[in-house]
Design a protein around this motif. Structure first.
Motif, PDB file in Angstrom:
ATOM      1  N   GLY A 141       0.837  -1.197   0.000  1.00 18.45           N
ATOM      2  CA  GLY A 141       0.000   0.000   0.000  1.00 18.45           C
ATOM      3  C   GLY A 141       0.868   1.241   0.000  1.00 18.45           C
ATOM      4  O   GLY A 141       2.076   1.186   0.263  1.00 18.45           O
ATOM      5  N   PHE A 142       0.264   2.383  -0.318  1.00 15.10           N
ATOM      6  CA  PHE A 142       0.982   3.659  -0.351  1.00 15.10           C
ATOM      7  C   PHE A 142       0.580   4.512   0.837  1.00 15.10           C
ATOM      8  O   PHE A 142      -0.605   4.609   1.163  1.00 15.10           O
ATOM      9  CB  PHE A 142       0.650   4.439  -1.633  1.00 15.10           C
ATOM     10  CG  PHE A 142       1.028   3.748  -2.912  1.00 15.10           C
ATOM     11  CD1 PHE A 142       2.018   2.765  -2.941  1.00 15.10           C
ATOM     12  CD2 PHE A 142       0.400   4.087  -4.106  1.00 15.10           C
ATOM     13  CE1 PHE A 142       2.357   2.137  -4.124  1.00 15.10           C
ATOM     14  CE2 PHE A 142       0.734   3.462  -5.296  1.00 15.10           C
ATOM     15  CZ  PHE A 142       1.720   2.484  -5.306  1.00 15.10           C
ATOM     16  N   THR A 143       1.548   5.149   1.483  1.00 12.21           N
ATOM     17  CA  THR A 143       1.233   6.125   2.520  1.00 12.21           C
ATOM     18  C   THR A 143       0.996   7.488   1.864  1.00 12.21           C
ATOM     19  O   THR A 143       1.339   7.703   0.694  1.00 12.21           O
ATOM     20  CB  THR A 143       2.369   6.256   3.540  1.00 12.21           C
ATOM     21  OG1 THR A 143       3.526   6.821   2.888  1.00 12.21           O
ATOM     22  CG2 THR A 143       2.732   4.889   4.131  1.00 12.21           C
ATOM     23  N   ARG A 144       0.448   8.410   2.645  1.00  8.60           N
ATOM     24  CA  ARG A 144       0.194   9.754   2.129  1.00  8.60           C
ATOM     25  C   ARG A 144       1.506  10.425   1.700  1.00  8.60           C
ATOM     26  O   ARG A 144       1.581  11.031   0.636  1.00  8.60           O
ATOM     27  CB  ARG A 144      -0.497  10.597   3.199  1.00  8.60           C
ATOM     28  CG  ARG A 144      -0.943  11.981   2.729  1.00  8.60           C
ATOM     29  CD  ARG A 144      -1.649  12.716   3.858  1.00  8.60           C
ATOM     30  NE  ARG A 144      -2.355  13.901   3.372  1.00  8.60           N
ATOM     31  CZ  ARG A 144      -1.770  15.087   3.176  1.00  8.60           C
ATOM     32  NH1 ARG A 144      -0.476  15.243   3.435  1.00  8.60           N
ATOM     33  NH2 ARG A 144      -2.488  16.113   2.722  1.00  8.60           N
ATOM     34  N   ASP A 145       2.541  10.287   2.537  1.00  5.65           N
ATOM     35  CA  ASP A 145       3.829  10.905   2.212  1.00  5.65           C
ATOM     36  C   ASP A 145       4.414  10.325   0.926  1.00  5.65           C
ATOM     37  O   ASP A 145       5.031  11.048   0.132  1.00  5.65           O
ATOM     38  CB  ASP A 145       4.820  10.713   3.370  1.00  5.65           C
ATOM     39  CG  ASP A 145       4.479  11.566   4.580  1.00  5.65           C
ATOM     40  OD1 ASP A 145       3.665  12.510   4.428  1.00  5.65           O
ATOM     41  OD2 ASP A 145       5.013  11.293   5.672  1.00  5.65           O
ATOM     42  N   GLU A 146       4.233   9.011   0.722  1.00  6.71           N
ATOM     43  CA  GLU A 146       4.755   8.388  -0.494  1.00  6.71           C
ATOM     44  C   GLU A 146       4.036   8.896  -1.732  1.00  6.71           C
ATOM     45  O   GLU A 146       4.659   9.082  -2.789  1.00  6.71           O
ATOM     46  CB  GLU A 146       4.635   6.865  -0.386  1.00  6.71           C
ATOM     47  CG  GLU A 146       5.639   6.249   0.580  1.00  6.71           C
ATOM     48  CD  GLU A 146       5.366   4.788   0.863  1.00  6.71           C
ATOM     49  OE1 GLU A 146       6.300   4.086   1.292  1.00  6.71           O
ATOM     50  OE2 GLU A 146       4.213   4.341   0.678  1.00  6.71           O
ATOM     51  N   ILE A 147       2.750   9.123  -1.623  1.00  4.57           N
ATOM     52  CA  ILE A 147       2.003   9.658  -2.763  1.00  4.57           C
ATOM     53  C   ILE A 147       2.469  11.068  -3.082  1.00  4.57           C
ATOM     54  O   ILE A 147       2.702  11.426  -4.245  1.00  4.57           O
ATOM     55  CB  ILE A 147       0.488   9.632  -2.476  1.00  4.57           C
ATOM     56  CG1 ILE A 147      -0.015   8.182  -2.428  1.00  4.57           C
ATOM     57  CG2 ILE A 147      -0.280  10.410  -3.549  1.00  4.57           C
ATOM     58  CD1 ILE A 147      -1.462   8.047  -2.045  1.00  4.57           C
ATOM     59  N   LEU A 148       2.631  11.890  -2.053  1.00  5.60           N
ATOM     60  CA  LEU A 148       3.050  13.277  -2.265  1.00  5.60           C
ATOM     61  C   LEU A 148       4.454  13.355  -2.867  1.00  5.60           C
ATOM     62  O   LEU A 148       4.717  14.206  -3.732  1.00  5.60           O
ATOM     63  CB  LEU A 148       3.004  14.042  -0.943  1.00  5.60           C
ATOM     64  CG  LEU A 148       1.612  14.274  -0.340  1.00  5.60           C
ATOM     65  CD1 LEU A 148       1.723  14.946   1.023  1.00  5.60           C
ATOM     66  CD2 LEU A 148       0.737  15.107  -1.272  1.00  5.60           C
ATOM     67  N   SER A 149       5.350  12.453  -2.428  1.00  4.11           N
ATOM     68  CA  SER A 149       6.735  12.525  -2.909  1.00  4.11           C
ATOM     69  C   SER A 149       6.918  11.848  -4.267  1.00  4.11           C
ATOM     70  O   SER A 149       7.804  12.228  -5.031  1.00  4.11           O
ATOM     71  CB  SER A 149       7.681  11.890  -1.886  1.00  4.11           C
ATOM     72  OG  SER A 149       7.372  10.512  -1.691  1.00  4.11           O
ATOM     73  N   THR A 150       6.091  10.867  -4.581  1.00  3.32           N
ATOM     74  CA  THR A 150       6.267  10.093  -5.816  1.00  3.32           C
ATOM     75  C   THR A 150       5.370  10.575  -6.945  1.00  3.32           C
ATOM     76  O   THR A 150       5.758  10.538  -8.115  1.00  3.32           O
ATOM     77  CB  THR A 150       5.989   8.596  -5.550  1.00  3.32           C
ATOM     78  OG1 THR A 150       6.805   8.149  -4.467  1.00  3.32           O
ATOM     79  CG2 THR A 150       6.283   7.755  -6.785  1.00  3.32           C
ATOM     80  N   PHE A 151       4.160  11.002  -6.590  1.00  2.78           N
ATOM     81  CA  PHE A 151       3.168  11.355  -7.612  1.00  2.78           C
ATOM     82  C   PHE A 151       2.855  12.854  -7.608  1.00  2.78           C
ATOM     83  O   PHE A 151       1.729  13.240  -7.918  1.00  2.78           O
ATOM     84  CB  PHE A 151       1.879  10.561  -7.384  1.00  2.78           C
ATOM     85  CG  PHE A 151       2.044   9.073  -7.505  1.00  2.78           C
ATOM     86  CD1 PHE A 151       2.054   8.448  -8.740  1.00  2.78           C
ATOM     87  CD2 PHE A 151       2.192   8.292  -6.377  1.00  2.78           C
ATOM     88  CE1 PHE A 151       2.205   7.078  -8.857  1.00  2.78           C
ATOM     89  CE2 PHE A 151       2.337   6.919  -6.465  1.00  2.78           C
ATOM     90  CZ  PHE A 151       2.362   6.299  -7.713  1.00  2.78           C
ATOM     91  N   GLY A 152       3.852  13.679  -7.285  1.00  4.17           N
ATOM     92  CA  GLY A 152       3.637  15.125  -7.257  1.00  4.17           C
ATOM     93  C   GLY A 152       3.069  15.682  -8.551  1.00  4.17           C
ATOM     94  O   GLY A 152       2.043  16.380  -8.537  1.00  4.17           O
ATOM     95  N   PRO A 153       3.671  15.407  -9.700  1.00  3.54           N
ATOM     96  CA  PRO A 153       3.144  15.926 -10.969  1.00  3.54           C
ATOM     97  C   PRO A 153       1.735  15.417 -11.277  1.00  3.54           C
ATOM     98  O   PRO A 153       0.880  16.172 -11.763  1.00  3.54           O
ATOM     99  CB  PRO A 153       4.156  15.417 -12.005  1.00  3.54           C
ATOM    100  CG  PRO A 153       5.407  15.196 -11.230  1.00  3.54           C
ATOM    101  CD  PRO A 153       4.965  14.722  -9.886  1.00  3.54           C
ATOM    102  N   GLU A 154       1.493  14.136 -10.987  1.00  2.00           N
ATOM    103  CA  GLU A 154       0.169  13.557 -11.240  1.00  2.00           C
ATOM    104  C   GLU A 154      -0.887  14.198 -10.345  1.00  2.00           C
ATOM    105  O   GLU A 154      -2.021  14.474 -10.785  1.00  2.00           O
ATOM    106  CB  GLU A 154       0.193  12.051 -11.004  1.00  2.00           C
ATOM    107  CG  GLU A 154       0.949  11.251 -12.048  1.00  2.00           C
ATOM    108  CD  GLU A 154       2.446  11.197 -11.789  1.00  2.00           C
ATOM    109  OE1 GLU A 154       3.148  10.515 -12.549  1.00  2.00           O
ATOM    110  OE2 GLU A 154       2.931  11.838 -10.834  1.00  2.00           O
TER     111      GLU A 154
END
Length: 307
Positions: A141-154
């Motif tokens: 699963g993805f954490t909130r921080d991982e989404i923000l750091s990995t999927f910033g442009p998206e």
């Protein structure tokens, strides 16, 4: 292509004691197979495959080991008892081989965790990754921080598409796809999102509802929810204990009751809980709005049939 780097957590797992086996149970589409592939690649000693990832620069023993993988995906439900007897013998050999030093690492995963039964009397020494640390409970699963750091442009593109600021757009995603908690006393940073759902959101640039089919809910589980449709509401907000060792899923289905339904919903990602007390007790809730809608959709199917 975006990649959420979980290899620092993988390094922690493969460095754990080899004397005990470990398991992680997660609902469908939570990245269990990808995790197995990552662990297998490490034990092949293939450091170059991890270039650019966290584990590449860590002080790790990059040794090659023989890897044996077994899949039970093709087991038929009507052969449940027969399969249990076979697996009891099989896991007994794994346990003794691990304790005697013949197995470097033993890892079991699936939709449901091993629980006490004929089968798991051979698995009593298995350790849950979730009980090891809050960080390891976020392995799938993805954490909130991982989404923000990995999927910033998206995320930025998604926010523009829906006409909202990034914080507000992220809140919409959280309400619909986050909320899974697998560690006792896990704070908000430890809640995880369904990774399949997140990838789908950024592919379609829209908040999309699950269909029952997309959720991969087996027919027997749909029938169980329909059977207990009147009691489902009482489960939500009710108390649940994090660590219990009830009968196997097969035995639970032979004579189900409300507690059985609660357990099975938990194992299949239809329920989670917030734990705040020292006695391991918490309150049940749906992980998010989309899971809630899937459960009520199944229940409403039975109501339409009655009408």
């Amino acid at each position: 292509m975006a990649y959420v780097d979980k290899t620092a957590l993988v390094a922690r797992i493969v460095s754990l004691s080899a004397e005990r086996g470990y398991f992680v149970n997660r609902p469908p589409k939570f990245g269990k197979t990808v995790l197995l592939d990552t662990i297998a690649t490490y034990f092949k000693g293939n450091r170059e495959a991890f270039r650019g990832l966290a584990i590449y620069d860590m002080q790790m023993p990059w040794e090659e080991f023989p890897i044996i993988r077994f899949s039970m995906n093709d087991g038929k439900a009507e052969l449940g008892k027969e399969i249990e007897e076979i697996l009891a013998s099989f896991y007994g050999v794994l346990r003794s081989s691990s304790s005697e030093g013949y197995v470097r690492f033993c890892y079991v995963t699936g939709n449901t965790k091993p629980v006490k039964s004929t089968l798991t009397s051979s698995l009593n020494d298995l350790s849950s990754i979730d009980g090891t640390s809050p960080e390891l409970s976020t392995l799938c699963g993805f954490t909130r921080d991982e989404i923000l750091s990995t999927f910033g442009p998206e995320l930025s593109e998604f926010a523009k598409k829906v006409g909202k600021g990034e914080d507000e757009a992220m809140k919409d995603i959280e309400d619909n796809y986050s909320g899974y908690n697998w560690h006792l006393f896990g704070d908000k940073a430890g809640l995880v999102f369904n990774p399949y759902a997140i990838l789908f959101v950024f592919k379609c640039m829209a908040i999309c509802a699950y269909s029952v089919e997309e959720f991969l809910m087996p027919e027997w589980l749909r029938n169980l929810l329909k059977q207990y449709k009147s009691e489902i509401a009482s489960i939500i907000g009710g108390s649940v204990r994090k660590y219990g060792r009830p009968q196997s899923i097969i035995e639970l289905l032979q004579s189900p009751d409300l507690n059985s339904v609660r357990l099975i919903m938990w194992e299949y990602g239809l329920l989670t809980a917030d734990f705040t007390s020292a006695d391991n007790a918490g309150k049940c809730r749906f992980p998010n709005d989309k899971v809630s809608s899937v459960v009520w959709e199944v229940i409403q199917e039975s109501l339409w049939l009655i009408i």
